[in-house]
Design a protein around this motif. Structure first.
Motif, PDB file in Angstrom:
ATOM      1  N   LEU A  37     -33.565  -9.755  -8.199  1.00 20.83           N
ATOM      2  CA  LEU A  37     -32.522  -8.851  -8.689  1.00 20.83           C
ATOM      3  C   LEU A  37     -31.168  -9.160  -8.063  1.00 20.83           C
ATOM      4  O   LEU A  37     -30.144  -8.670  -8.517  1.00 20.83           O
ATOM      5  N   GLY A  38     -31.184  -9.994  -7.022  1.00 23.07           N
ATOM      6  CA  GLY A  38     -29.941 -10.378  -6.365  1.00 23.07           C
ATOM      7  C   GLY A  38     -29.363  -9.287  -5.481  1.00 23.07           C
ATOM      8  O   GLY A  38     -28.156  -9.249  -5.246  1.00 23.07           O
ATOM      9  N   TRP A  39     -30.232  -8.391  -4.997  1.00 20.32           N
ATOM     10  CA  TRP A  39     -29.774  -7.277  -4.183  1.00 20.32           C
ATOM     11  C   TRP A  39     -29.443  -7.712  -2.768  1.00 20.32           C
ATOM     12  O   TRP A  39     -30.207  -8.447  -2.146  1.00 20.32           O
ATOM     13  N   ASP A  40     -28.315  -7.210  -2.273  1.00 22.51           N
ATOM     14  CA  ASP A  40     -27.988  -7.423  -0.863  1.00 22.51           C
ATOM     15  C   ASP A  40     -28.569  -6.257  -0.061  1.00 22.51           C
ATOM     16  O   ASP A  40     -29.211  -5.361  -0.616  1.00 22.51           O
ATOM     17  N   ILE A  41     -28.342  -6.263   1.233  1.00 21.39           N
ATOM     18  CA  ILE A  41     -28.948  -5.256   2.109  1.00 21.39           C
ATOM     19  C   ILE A  41     -28.490  -3.846   1.746  1.00 21.39           C
ATOM     20  O   ILE A  41     -29.286  -2.896   1.801  1.00 21.39           O
ATOM     21  N   ASP A  42     -27.247  -3.688   1.316  1.00 22.42           N
ATOM     22  CA  ASP A  42     -26.746  -2.364   0.943  1.00 22.42           C
ATOM     23  C   ASP A  42     -27.472  -1.809  -0.276  1.00 22.42           C
ATOM     24  O   ASP A  42     -27.821  -0.623  -0.324  1.00 22.42           O
ATOM     25  N   GLU A  43     -27.697  -2.662  -1.267  1.00 23.84           N
ATOM     26  CA  GLU A  43     -28.412  -2.224  -2.472  1.00 23.84           C
ATOM     27  C   GLU A  43     -29.868  -1.884  -2.153  1.00 23.84           C
ATOM     28  O   GLU A  43     -30.418  -0.927  -2.704  1.00 23.84           O
ATOM     29  N   ARG A  44     -30.473  -2.654  -1.265  1.00 19.43           N
ATOM     30  CA  ARG A  44     -31.855  -2.375  -0.869  1.00 19.43           C
ATOM     31  C   ARG A  44     -31.956  -1.058  -0.121  1.00 19.43           C
ATOM     32  O   ARG A  44     -32.860  -0.258  -0.383  1.00 19.43           O
ATOM     33  N   GLU A  45     -31.009  -0.811   0.787  1.00 21.62           N
ATOM     34  CA  GLU A  45     -31.016   0.449   1.529  1.00 21.62           C
ATOM     35  C   GLU A  45     -30.805   1.635   0.591  1.00 21.62           C
ATOM     36  O   GLU A  45     -31.458   2.669   0.734  1.00 21.62           O
ATOM     37  N   LYS A  46     -29.906   1.477  -0.377  1.00 24.92           N
ATOM     38  CA  LYS A  46     -29.672   2.550  -1.352  1.00 24.92           C
ATOM     39  C   LYS A  46     -30.941   2.817  -2.163  1.00 24.92           C
ATOM     40  O   LYS A  46     -31.300   3.969  -2.412  1.00 24.92           O
ATOM     41  N   PHE A  47     -31.638   1.767  -2.555  1.00 19.74           N
ATOM     42  CA  PHE A  47     -32.879   1.912  -3.307  1.00 19.74           C
ATOM     43  C   PHE A  47     -33.894   2.741  -2.521  1.00 19.74           C
ATOM     44  O   PHE A  47     -34.495   3.674  -3.047  1.00 19.74           O
ATOM     45  N   TRP A  48     -34.078   2.406  -1.238  1.00 22.61           N
ATOM     46  CA  TRP A  48     -35.056   3.129  -0.424  1.00 22.61           C
ATOM     47  C   TRP A  48     -34.607   4.565  -0.162  1.00 22.61           C
ATOM     48  O   TRP A  48     -35.441   5.479  -0.137  1.00 22.61           O
ATOM     49  N   ARG A  49     -33.313   4.779  -0.014  1.00 22.75           N
ATOM     50  CA  ARG A  49     -32.801   6.151   0.154  1.00 22.75           C
ATOM     51  C   ARG A  49     -33.073   6.966  -1.109  1.00 22.75           C
ATOM     52  O   ARG A  49     -33.513   8.116  -1.035  1.00 22.75           O
ATOM     53  N   ASP A  50     -32.801   6.369  -2.266  1.00 21.94           N
ATOM     54  CA  ASP A  50     -33.041   7.059  -3.534  1.00 21.94           C
ATOM     55  C   ASP A  50     -34.529   7.378  -3.719  1.00 21.94           C
ATOM     56  O   ASP A  50     -34.878   8.405  -4.292  1.00 21.94           O
ATOM     57  N   LYS A  51     -35.378   6.480  -3.269  1.00 24.93           N
ATOM     58  CA  LYS A  51     -36.830   6.703  -3.352  1.00 24.93           C
ATOM     59  C   LYS A  51     -37.290   7.756  -2.354  1.00 24.93           C
ATOM     60  O   LYS A  51     -38.356   8.327  -2.498  1.00 24.93           O
ATOM     61  N   GLY A  52     -36.497   7.953  -1.296  1.00 27.02           N
ATOM     62  CA  GLY A  52     -36.852   8.937  -0.278  1.00 27.02           C
ATOM     63  C   GLY A  52     -37.958   8.493   0.644  1.00 27.02           C
ATOM     64  O   GLY A  52     -38.700   9.316   1.181  1.00 27.02           O
ATOM     65  N   THR A  53     -38.083   7.195   0.809  1.00 29.25           N
ATOM     66  CA  THR A  53     -39.140   6.666   1.657  1.00 29.25           C
ATOM     67  C   THR A  53     -38.655   5.413   2.380  1.00 29.25           C
ATOM     68  O   THR A  53     -37.565   4.920   2.123  1.00 29.25           O
ATOM     69  N   SER A  54     -39.490   4.935   3.253  1.00 27.44           N
ATOM     70  CA  SER A  54     -39.206   3.706   3.983  1.00 27.44           C
ATOM     71  C   SER A  54     -40.204   2.648   3.537  1.00 27.44           C
ATOM     72  O   SER A  54     -41.384   2.974   3.309  1.00 27.44           O
ATOM     73  N   PRO A  55     -39.792   1.401   3.434  1.00 26.21           N
ATOM     74  CA  PRO A  55     -40.749   0.369   3.034  1.00 26.21           C
ATOM     75  C   PRO A  55     -41.869   0.193   4.061  1.00 26.21           C
ATOM     76  O   PRO A  55     -42.936  -0.303   3.728  1.00 26.21           O
ATOM     77  N   LEU A  56     -41.656   0.638   5.274  1.00 26.40           N
ATOM     78  CA  LEU A  56     -42.663   0.483   6.325  1.00 26.40           C
ATOM     79  C   LEU A  56     -43.780   1.510   6.244  1.00 26.40           C
ATOM     80  O   LEU A  56     -44.806   1.349   6.896  1.00 26.40           O
ATOM     81  N   SER A  57     -43.580   2.555   5.452  1.00 25.45           N
ATOM     82  CA  SER A  57     -44.582   3.619   5.393  1.00 25.45           C
ATOM     83  C   SER A  57     -45.235   3.751   4.018  1.00 25.45           C
ATOM     84  O   SER A  57     -45.848   4.772   3.728  1.00 25.45           O
ATOM     85  N   LEU A  58     -45.130   2.726   3.192  1.00 29.36           N
ATOM     86  CA  LEU A  58     -45.704   2.800   1.844  1.00 29.36           C
ATOM     87  C   LEU A  58     -47.217   2.637   1.864  1.00 29.36           C
ATOM     88  O   LEU A  58     -47.754   1.780   2.567  1.00 29.36           O
ATOM     89  N   THR A  59     -47.886   3.441   1.051  1.00 22.36           N
ATOM     90  CA  THR A  59     -49.311   3.236   0.822  1.00 22.36           C
ATOM     91  C   THR A  59     -49.451   2.207  -0.306  1.00 22.36           C
ATOM     92  O   THR A  59     -48.469   1.844  -0.959  1.00 22.36           O
ATOM     93  N   LYS A  60     -50.662   1.788  -0.570  1.00 23.24           N
ATOM     94  CA  LYS A  60     -50.893   0.818  -1.638  1.00 23.24           C
ATOM     95  C   LYS A  60     -50.444   1.372  -2.990  1.00 23.24           C
ATOM     96  O   LYS A  60     -49.825   0.665  -3.783  1.00 23.24           O
ATOM     97  N   ASN A  61     -50.741   2.652  -3.237  1.00 23.65           N
ATOM     98  CA  ASN A  61     -50.348   3.259  -4.514  1.00 23.65           C
ATOM     99  C   ASN A  61     -48.834   3.354  -4.645  1.00 23.65           C
ATOM    100  O   ASN A  61     -48.280   3.064  -5.710  1.00 23.65           O
TER     101      ASN A  61
END
Length: 77
Positions: A37-61
């Motif tokens: 998608l060509g996302w830089d770190i700012d876009e990735r951080e915004k994505f995770w903020r919008d999701k309301g989660t951290s990539p480190l705490s994701l379950t498989k689902n």
């Protein structure tokens, strides 16, 4: 990013022990899709903020849902 409480950390540890946490393969695929998608770190951080989660705490689902969302965004381009 907020700090986790002891209860949250204990929950995440139990989930990891049960094999419910995101796999390395899912983690790599999410990173690959974000790169495509060509996302830089700012876009990735915004994505995770919008999701309301951290990539480190994701379950498989949850990781599967993130992958589906990223694939839809990529195919819409």
């Amino acid at each position: 990013m907020k700090l986790r409480t002891e209860a949250e950390l204990a929950y995440l540890y139990r989930e990891k022990e049960r094999g419910r946490m995101m796999t390395r393969r899912q983690e790599n695929y999410i990173a690959y899709l974000m790169n495509m998608l060509g996302w830089d770190i700012d876009e990735r951080e915004k994505f995770w903020r919008d999701k309301g989660t951290s990539p480190l705490s994701l379950t498989k689902n949850q990781a599967s849902e993130v992958i589906s969302d990223l694939k839809k965004r990529l195919y819409k381009r």
